[in-house]
Design a protein around this motif. Structure first.
Motif: not given
Ligand code: SF4
Length: 330
Positions: A152-158, A111-114
């Motif tokens: 909480k999102e992943y790179p492909h969601q942005l 995730t972006i946060g991690e």
């Protein structure tokens, strides 16, 4: 702006040894950056600007690449004398880098946060809870209104612009002294480009750091930079304040670049492009490397590589048209 020197690059030569040929991608580059300064490294692709920035970070793939000569000093410490372990610390703490294509720099499975928290835990010794909190703060700072969700999102969601802002947040997470941005806005639309450039300037002011921006886009330079280094054929051909460079360009290559810059105020203006292409780094012409494309070229230009000379105070140029004026290379 403080005059304290942050980065000094001296006599840098980075060559690539491929199939028995030597490509002199960076061939004797000297410059320095002061704290608080934004310096642009400009030139067409193949001019050596990205290899210069990768040399500073020591991210040159070796083999086939090798830093053959020179010194790269950050606050007086020569980075070329450091072990890979020490250099990793410099990359994590002192120099942040923003790449052109954030998708290749972000890991798709975290995730972006991690990804934001990891360097803070690793390099700054923060505990995971504080690093997560700081990740949310950083995302807010780079313009994510719902940062608590974004972590909480992943790179492909942005979108591309959002990913680039995440990269800026990541590069800033350790409060770097120097931010290196390689074509940071090339893939973005004009509005997002302007936001990203503003954001980088805000970050620089906040931390009294410096920015080295690598770009082929002189519009970006005009908006952001204090000083400009123009690169051609692995060498710096002009080094001047942005104001001097735009009002009083000297090197024929710089003049050509400026003439090929679209003028939004005059849509009818015909743009002059520079004829020909950048020569391959394994096959530079003798003498001035710009000679085959230069409308002022004369026989003497092909005899020896011109020196970079200070033609006017703080305005250096590598061209024999100016050799009778100004002093020797410092
Ligand atoms: Fe042109 Fe000669 Fe100057 Fe090179 S040295 S830029 S060929 S005038």
């Amino acid at each position: 702006m403080s005059n304290e020197t942050l980065l000094e690059v001296e006599g840098l030569k980075t060559y690539f040894h491929i199939e028995g040929k030597v490509a002199k991608a960076v061939d004797g580059v000297d410059f320095s950056i002061d704290r608080g300064e934004t310096v642009a490294l400009v030139g067409e692709s193949g001019s050596g600007k990205s290899i210069t920035s990768m040399s500073i970070m020591q991210l040159i793939p070796s083999p086939p690449g090798k830093i053959e000569e020179g010194a790269i000093k950050l606050e007086g410490k020569d980075l070329l004398s450091l072990s890979e372990r020490e250099m990793m610390k410099v990359r994590g703490n002192d120099i942040g880098m923003i790449f052109q294509e954030p998708m290749t720099s972000l890991n798709p499975v975290f995730t972006i946060g991690e990804q934001l928290a990891e360097p803070m835990v690793k390099h700054q010794g923060m505990n995971k809870k504080d690093a997560k909190k700081r990740a949310v703060e950083l995302l807010k700072l780079v313009g994510f209104p719902r940062a608590e969700e974004t972590v909480k999102e992943y790179p492909h969601q942005l979108s591309g612009g959002m990913r680039q802002r995440v990269m800026i947040a990541m590069a800033m997470s350790c409060d770097p002294k120097l931010l290196i941005a390689d074509e940071p806005t090339t893939a973005l639309d004009v509005t997002i480009q302007a936001q990203i450039l503003d954001l980088m300037q805000d970050v620089k002011k906040k931390y009294n750091s410096a920015i080295l921006i690598i770009t082929h886009d002189l519009g970006v330079v005009a908006e952001t930079s204090d000083r400009v280094l123009v690169m051609y054929g692995g060498q710096i051909v002009e080094n001047a304040s942005a104001k001097d460079l735009f009002t009083n360009p000297k090197h024929p290559y710089t003049v050509g670049l400026l003439n090929s810059m679209p003028d939004v105020a005059d849509e009818k203006e015909r743009l002059e492009s520079i004829p020909g292409t950048v020569p391959p780094a394994h096959n530079f012409p003798d003498g001035c490397r710009f000679a085959p494309r230069c409308k002022h070229a004369m026989e003497a230009c092909t005899e020896a590589v011109p020196k970079l000379r200070e033609n006017e105070p703080n305005h250096h140029v590598r061209c024999i048209l100016y050799e009778d004026q100004g002093g020797e290379k410092e």
